[in-house]
Design a protein around this motif. Structure first.
Motif, mmCIF file in Angstrom:
data_model
loop_
_atom_site.group_PDB
_atom_site.id
_atom_site.type_symbol
_atom_site.label_atom_id
_atom_site.label_comp_id
_atom_site.label_asym_id
_atom_site.label_seq_id
_atom_site.Cartn_x
_atom_site.Cartn_y
_atom_site.Cartn_z
ATOM 1 N N LYS A 93 -6.203 5.120 4.746
ATOM 2 C CA LYS A 93 -6.218 4.847 6.187
ATOM 3 C C LYS A 93 -6.931 5.989 6.915
ATOM 4 O O LYS A 93 -6.691 7.167 6.626
ATOM 5 N N GLU A 94 -7.781 5.623 7.860
ATOM 6 C CA GLU A 94 -8.589 6.645 8.538
ATOM 7 C C GLU A 94 -7.742 7.603 9.382
ATOM 8 O O GLU A 94 -8.178 8.722 9.672
ATOM 9 N N ASP A 95 -6.526 7.183 9.783
ATOM 10 C CA ASP A 95 -5.655 8.077 10.555
ATOM 11 C C ASP A 95 -5.430 9.394 9.801
ATOM 12 O O ASP A 95 -5.479 10.478 10.380
ATOM 13 N N TRP A 96 -5.168 9.269 8.496
ATOM 14 C CA TRP A 96 -4.896 10.476 7.708
ATOM 15 C C TRP A 96 -6.142 11.325 7.562
ATOM 16 O O TRP A 96 -6.069 12.553 7.602
ATOM 17 N N LEU A 99 -12.604 5.510 1.666
ATOM 18 C CA LEU A 99 -12.090 4.370 2.446
ATOM 19 C C LEU A 99 -12.715 3.036 2.015
ATOM 20 O O LEU A 99 -12.208 1.974 2.353
ATOM 21 N N MET A 141 0.828 -1.210 0.000
ATOM 22 C CA MET A 141 0.000 0.000 0.000
ATOM 23 C C MET A 141 0.865 1.265 0.000
ATOM 24 O O MET A 141 0.573 2.223 -0.708
ATOM 25 N N GLU A 176 -1.661 4.975 1.716
ATOM 26 C CA GLU A 176 -2.359 5.079 3.006
ATOM 27 C C GLU A 176 -2.775 6.523 3.294
ATOM 28 O O GLU A 176 -3.617 6.762 4.141
ATOM 29 N N LYS A 181 -0.643 7.358 12.862
ATOM 30 C CA LYS A 181 -0.347 8.647 12.213
ATOM 31 C C LYS A 181 -1.169 9.814 12.752
ATOM 32 O O LYS A 181 -0.733 10.959 12.682
#
Lengths: 63, 452
Positions: free
Chosen positions: B16-19, B88, B8, B12, B352
């Motif tokens: 990725k939901e962190d970002w 997502l 990936m 990300e 992150k």
């Protein structure tokens, strides 16, 4: 070729949250910490896709 | 010949939901700064919250005058969450109705939690959200597809980024190393206790012992799935750890605040205790906010909790995961391990959203440094910090409700006696050690630091 390319490996986040009950209650398969981990349906283990084993078979996971 | 699939990597940034939590959280912080400097009250009005009430006429009057702002606020959250969850990979036919349900339930939660006769007796909005969510998911069977809108982690990560804007960066620099030391002592002792009880005493698989250990010691389910992947744990063992972490985390959300209230403890050491002894960020925030509200000092509890949990425990997950991957490769499965783990995994496993938390803290600290303390209290707090805090309260309530709504006890894996007792012994050690270090040994430190 690693587990990522194996037909037994699946790391789709929606699939992981279905297969591991409660995962989304206090965590998430969509977060950074889960990396690209997935489930090997051949050996029934949860693992990172950076390795491969003797059961490796190339192909798309259909689950 | 077939080409190997690519990792990936930097995809990300949108997968990725962190970002997404960083984009949303920092977007709100920068918008608040822009509106603050231009003197525009838009964000202040948009961040409306139901008030404390005893007389229903006050509540009716509030909603009649603010209904337009609630509608706008709903649209604001809805657009951002709908776009990000679409990218997502969530189905919008599932996310949209679920989020509408969650938003309506959040208003109801605030109304109940702000009812003074209830809130004065310890039933503040966070606990109301949990109880309401748990009751709905366990007594009334909601369709499983509705989980699409109950994104516990996405909401808590957004709330933590927003929290950065209310935490002075100087406090992170001064108290962060102490938090790290205290949290590391507790984490190592807890992890080793569970590992040895599970593996040496009960004869459970080493990998299972490791997953159970980090589940209680670092950051609950997130640690269990990170380390579970690193050591190639059995799927069943990961499911059992998730079940144990979830059950104990829910117990601790209620136990720590009410026990602390019984002992009449200051919220700062209690926040530190929750930070070292709760198992997941979302559950810990619920406990810290609940106790802070119970005793009328939410910031002290939340600040100490954040330092201990986010700085002391969460950000080291990548290192724990890498260390266990090395142990598994070099010791546990020497014959099978073809390629040793790479140190870059530490970065890819790094939570992150913490970067967004740091950036928000630095930005607001720099702005605040240009004002005197009196000006800060008179201008910055009400005009810049308050709207961010109010939107943070919404993100937290979405999260606390989602914890309850996704915790279906009947669906959790059955643990068996040995894993249960191995984990429970670790929980007991963790809770006692956390209490002793946070309240007795470091209590005054946390009180003085969080008062700044």
């Amino acid at each position: 070729m690693t587990c990522r390319d194996c037909r037994y490996f699946n790391n789709n986040p929606a699939f992981l949250e279905r297969e591991l009950p409660g995962l989304n209650a206090l965590s998430s398969a969509y977060g950074s910490t889960s990396g690209e981990n997935g489930i090997c349906s051949k050996r029934d283990i949860y693992l990172s896709p950076v390795t491969r084993c003797k059961d490796f078979e190339s192909g798309e996971n259909k689950q | 010949m077939e080409e190997p699939k690519k990792p990936m990597g930097w995809k990300e940034l949108y997968l990725k939901e962190d970002w997404w939590a960083i984009y949303l959280g920092l977007g709100i912080v920068f918008a608040a700064i822009l509106f603050f400097y231009t003197g525009n009250p838009f964000l202040k009005s948009l961040s409306v919250l139901p008030p404390s009430w005893t007389d229903s006429s006050k509540l009716i009057e509030h909603f009649s005058s603010q209904i337009g702002w609630y509608a706008l606020q709903f649209i604001f959250w809805f657009i951002i969450f709908a776009i990000s969850t679409r990218i997502l990979g969530f189905r919008q036919s599932e996310y949209i109705p679920s989020f509408i349900f969650l938003y309506i339930l959040s208003i109801l939660t605030f109304i109940i939690g702000e009812y003074e006769p209830l809130s004065k007796n310890g039933f503040e909005a966070p606990l109301v959200a949990l109880i309401l969510g748990l009751a709905i998911s366990n007594l009334i069977k909601l369709p499983k597809w509705m989980d699409a809108g109950f994104r516990v982690e996405y909401y808590i990560k957004t709330g933590i980024v927003l929290l950065g804007a209310t935490l002075p960066f100087t406090l992170i620099i001064w108290a962060g190393p102490i938090a790290f030391m205290q949290a590391t002592i507790i984490s190592v002792v807890t992890c080793l206790t569970i590992y040895f009880v599970a593996h040496k005493l009960f004869g459970l698989d080493k990998r299972f012992g490791a997953v159970l250990g980090v589940g209680a010691a670092i950051c609950g389910v997130s640690a269990a799935i990170a380390v579970g992947g690193a050591v190639k744990a059995k799927k069943e063992h990961v499911s059992i750890t998730i079940a144990l972490v979830t059950v104990w985390a829910i117990v601790m959300i209620f136990f720590i605040p009410y026990f602390s209230r019984f002992l009449n403890l200051h919220p700062a050491p209690v926040g530190a205790w929750v930070g070292s002894s709760e198992f997941a960020d979302a559950a810990g925030f619920a406990a810290a906010v609940a106790y802070g509200k119970m005793v009328g000092n939410e910031e002290a509890a939340v600040r100490a909790f954040t330092l201990m949990k986010v700085i002391g425990r969460d950000i080291w997950l990548g290192i724990w995961s890498f260390a266990f991957a090395l142990i598994a490769c070099l010791k546990w499965e020497k014959e099978e391990c073809e390629t040793p783990p790479r140190a870059s995994e530490i970065w890819w496993r790094f939570p992150k959203f913490v970067l967004g938390f740091f950036i928000a803290s630095v930005v607001i600290t720099v702005i605040a440094s240009q004002y005197s303390l009196a000006e800060f209290d008179k201008v910055i707090k009400p005009e810049l910090v308050k709207p961010i805090k109010s939107l943070r309260s919404w993100a937290f309530i979405f999260c606390f409700l989602s914890i309850g709504l996704t915790t279906r006890f009947r669906e959790l894996a059955s643990a068996g006696k040995k894993p249960f007792w191995a984990f429970t012994i670790g929980v007991i050690v963790n809770v006692i050690l956390g209490f002793v270090l946070s309240v007795w040994v470091m209590g005054n430190f946390w009180i003085s630091k969080t008062a700044q």
